[in-house]
Write a protein that holds these residues in place. Sequence first.
Motif: not given
Length: 384
Positions: A93-97, A146-156
Motif C-alpha cells: 500500500v502506498t500513497v501517491f498523487t 495506491i491510495l490517492t486523491d480523488p481529484a488526482s487523475h493518472f493511470s498505472v
Amino acid sequence: MALSKSWRTRYLFYASLILIIPFLLSVLDLHRDGISDGPKRKIPKKSDHLILGPAAGQGLPNRLQCKGLKAVNMDDASRSRGAISGSDAVSFVTVFTVYNGSVRSEPTSLVTVGNVSYSKEERSLAILHTFVDFIQVSMPKSSVIILTDPASHFSVKRNSASLLPIEGDYSRGRLMLQRIKSYIVFLHSRLEQLQKAKSVSHYVFTDSDVAVVDDLGHIFQKYPQFHLALTFRNNKEQPLNSGFIAVRGTPDGILKAKIFLQEVLDVYVSKYMKASRMLGDQLALASVVKAHLPFVAKKFGKPEAFSSEVNGVSVLFLPCAVYNWTPPEGAGQFHGMPLDVQVVHFKGSRKRLMLESWNFYNTTSKLPDMLCLVLKSGRTKYDF
C-alpha cells in the motif's frame, strides 16, 4: 591651571581619535572585502548520470562483495522469492498523487534516463511504475494498492496495481499528515471487509520510491505474534522511518495497527504540525514509541530485530539496514550493503538511481548484480 588641564585633555582625545579612525576604516574595508571577495560556498551540482565509485564494505563479513558490477557472494538462488506458504498473501500500500500544473513541463526541465526523457510528472509516474515492477519481480503474487486523491487523475499501467481514492488534503504541505490519515481509513475499510474474506492478506505500507528486492512474506511467518512492524536506525532524533510499516492482516492485527496509527496521528497534530511537510510523521512515531518504551533508544543502537508492546499493540522493530536500506548518500554507506537486504529506499535525489537500477536489471535479469550498481553509485546527488 584648570583651563590648561582641560585643553590638554581635549588635545589627547582628538589626537587619539585621529590615530584610531584609519585603523577602524581599514578593519571595515577588510571585513567588507572578505564578504564580497572571499570564498563563496558552492552548492554541489547534481549529476545527470550515474557516477560509480568503489563499493563500500568490501572485505567485511556479511556484506555484498562486488567485482565490477558482478556480485561475487550472492546469487538469485540464495534469495527467497516466492517463499510465501499457505493461503496468506501480502499486499503493498502506498500513497501517491499528482498536482495541477505539473502535467506539462518546459523542455529545460526535462530529465533523460536511458533513452527516455521525463517531465516532472512523468518522473513521478516512472518511479511509481518502477516501484510496482520491482514488486512483480520479487513477489509476483503480491498486489499493489495506491491510495490517492480523488481529484488526482493518472493511470498505472500495471495489472497488479489498483487505485483507491480516499478523500483528504493531499497538498504538498500536508501530504505526510494525509498519508497517516489515508492509512487509517484504509485499515478501517479492510476491517469491515475482513468478515467476508476467505483468506488473510497482510499489508506492507511503503513509500513509492523503494525497491523490494526479496520476498517479505517471511516476516509474517518468522515473527507470528506482532500486530505492526516498524523499521529503526541508530538516529537519536529520528530513529524510526515511516517509509516501511507492516501490518498483520488478521482482525486483531488490523485493529491494533489502526489504534497505534491513530495515536501517532494525534501526537502529530498536537505537537509537530510545523514539521508537517517532511518530518512530522517520523517525529510523531518516535514520540509515541519513546513515551511507552523510555529505554528503547539503547536497542536502536544495534541492528537486530526485537519486539515490544506499545500501549497494548505488539510492535516488531526491524533494522533499516535490512528492511529499509538507503543507498550510499545516506545511512549505511560506510559499512556496505547487508547480504540479506530486503528493501532499498531511494530517498530524495536518489530517484534517478532507482530508474537507472531498473534499466540495468532489465539488461541482466540479475538482482544481485543490480545491487552492486546501487552500492557503487557513490555519494552523488542526482538530478531528481
